[in-house]
Each structure stands twice: as structure tokens, then as C-alpha cells.
Design a protein around this motif. Structure first.
Motif, PDB file in Angstrom:
ATOM      1  N   THR A 188     -11.005 -57.607 -11.200  1.00 60.05           N
ATOM      2  CA  THR A 188     -12.000 -56.782 -10.519  1.00 60.05           C
ATOM      3  C   THR A 188     -11.333 -55.615  -9.790  1.00 60.05           C
ATOM      4  N   HIS A 189     -10.130 -55.870  -9.283  1.00 58.39           N
ATOM      5  CA  HIS A 189      -9.389 -54.807  -8.590  1.00 58.39           C
ATOM      6  C   HIS A 189      -8.753 -53.823  -9.568  1.00 58.39           C
ATOM      7  N   LEU A 191      -9.139 -53.512 -13.281  1.00 58.26           N
ATOM      8  CA  LEU A 191      -9.785 -52.992 -14.487  1.00 58.26           C
ATOM      9  C   LEU A 191     -10.484 -51.647 -14.281  1.00 58.26           C
ATOM     10  N   PRO A 192     -11.146 -51.398 -13.147  1.00 62.16           N
ATOM     11  CA  PRO A 192     -11.792 -50.083 -12.980  1.00 62.16           C
ATOM     12  C   PRO A 192     -10.831 -48.907 -13.072  1.00 62.16           C
ATOM     13  N   LYS A 193      -9.557 -49.121 -12.840  1.00 62.64           N
ATOM     14  CA  LYS A 193      -8.567 -48.046 -12.943  1.00 62.64           C
ATOM     15  C   LYS A 193      -8.394 -47.601 -14.397  1.00 62.64           C
ATOM     16  N   GLU A 195     -11.012 -47.412 -16.649  1.00 60.64           N
ATOM     17  CA  GLU A 195     -12.353 -47.193 -17.184  1.00 60.64           C
ATOM     18  C   GLU A 195     -12.344 -46.261 -18.378  1.00 60.64           C
ATOM     19  N   THR A 211      -2.158 -44.593 -10.599  1.00 62.94           N
ATOM     20  CA  THR A 211      -2.514 -46.005 -10.487  1.00 62.94           C
ATOM     21  C   THR A 211      -1.344 -46.845 -10.932  1.00 62.94           C
TER      22      THR A 211
END
Length: 224
Positions: A188-189, A191-193, A195, A211
Motif C-alpha cells: 500500500t505504501h 505500489l502507488p509510486k 502507478e 522514489t
């Protein structure tokens, strides 16, 4: 000092020790189990550096894979995370005041088993695409492909979860929850990096500039 003297005199056995670091979601599975079951005082948690680090000769003599976590329990050395969990739960079956981590019904126990196997077979081996600086990421040589496979397998895990909850296999906390929760905190921390990479139709994809995955390591510790 009294503890050391007792051990050397053979009147007290070495404490059961889990070699692990907080960065490892695999080790966190075991630590969450100990917490939920009420067994924190039964296992000493120590850094692998006590044994010379993951690539140290002493550590490798106990765990030839050179990964975390590692459980040393008397003459037993256990290094696969699920095996560590089951070893501890069986050894301390009559101890602790928390849930057994094995649901009451056969259907729920089977559902929990499938989720654990799914995580260890399809998610854990490729999670390195979120933090390793370069491939391979499990069987993948492309970060983009590994990320897209990870997203696919997360969807499968979601489908395996009992929709009525509150836990993954239904009403009781199980090994499935202890397994998936630490990994999902990490994913959750991170994976958005990625996208843009997940959505990318082709080409090698890295993290957005600045990142952790863009340059250098860092991230969840390897394990089994």
C-alpha cells in the motif's frame, strides 16, 4: 551474566530466537503471530548481525538461503516463514491467550490455507519489483511485467477473501491474516509510486524520479 553461566553449565537451554529485522514483511508475519497468540515472551527476536549478517558464515550455516527470517529453537533451524509459524504454533499450542490462528470450520481453514499459499507462491516472490534496483524480479526480467503481475495477483487475493469478514477467512483471525497484512502494509505504501509503470503498455518501467525504486535498494527484506 547468570543466564550465560547457566547456559554454559548446561542447566539452561538457549532461548528460542527469531533472527529478523523490522524491514522484513516475512518476519513481520511471525512477529504478528507471536503478538496475536500471546507468545511474545516465548521467542527472543534478534538481528541477523548477531550471526554475522545474512551473508555471514555462521548465518549461512544455519540458513543456506541467506534470507530472513530464521528461527533457531534448540537443535532446530527453521527458515521458511510458513514453516516457522507452524512450528511455533504447534510447540506452544497449549500456551498463549490469543486465537489459535486455525479457524474452527474446515471451509475457513481451507480458505486460509489457499490464501497463504497464494501469497507465498505468487506475491512474495515478485515483491522485489517494488524496491530492488534491477531485475530479475522473481521470474520476470521487466519491472513493468512484474508490477502488472503483482497487481493481477493482488486481485486474486482479494477474490479469495471472505466478503463477510471481518478477517480474510471469515470470523476468525488466521495465518492468512498474519501472512497478508504485513505485505499489504508494504505494498500500500510502495505500489502507488509505480502507478505510471503499472499502466504502461510496453517498455521497462521504473519508479517515478525520487522514489526508492528509482535508484538503489531498500524495502522489504527477502525471505520465504
Amino acid at each position: 551474566m547468570a543466564l550465560i553461566i547457566s547456559i554454559l553449565a548446561g542447566t539452561l537451554s538457549l532461548p528460542t530466537t527469531l533472527y529478523d529485522l523490522p524491514v522484513s514483511n516475512h518476519g513481520a508475519r511471525v512477529r504478528l503471530l507471536l503478538y496475536k497468540r500471546g507468545l511474545e515472551s516465548a521467542v527472543r527476536v534478534a538481528s541477523p548481525m548477531e550471526l554475522g549478517g545474512l551473508r555471514g558464515e555462521k548465518y549461512l550455516s544455519l540458513n543456506p538461503q541467506g534470507k530472513m527470517p530464521l528461527l533457531v529453537d534448540g537443535d532446530s533451524c527453521v527458515w521458511e516463514t510458513d514453516a516457522i509459524c507452524r512450528h511455533l504454533l504447534e510447540k506452544h499450542a497449549a500456551e498463549g491467550d490469543g486465537p489459535s490462528l486455525f479457524p474452527t470450520s474446515l471451509a475457513a481453514r481451507t480458505a486460509a490455507e489457499v490464501i497463504v499459499r497464494h501469497h507465498d507462491t505468487y506475491i512474495g516472490p515478485i515483491q522485489g519489483c517494488l524496491y530492488k534496483p534491477a531485475p530479475p524480479f522473481g521470474r520476470f526480467t521487466s519491472r513493468r511485467d512484474a508490477l502488472q503481475e503483482l497487481v493481477k495477483q493482488l486481485a486474486v487475493a482479494e477474490a479469495l477473501a471472505d466478503p463477510t469478514g471481518p478477517y480474510l477467512a471469515g470470523e476468525e483471525f488466521s495465518l492468512a491474516d498474519a501472512t497478508l497484512f504485513p505485505t499489504m502494509v508494504f505494498i500500500t505504501h510502495m505500489l502507488p509510486k509505480f502507478e505510471d509503470a503499472v499502466a504502461s503498455p510496453a517498455g521497462e518501467a521504473g519508479a517515478r524520479p525520487g522514489t526508492p525504486g528509482a535508484a538503489g535498494g531498500g524495502g522489504a527484506g527477502g525471505g520465504g
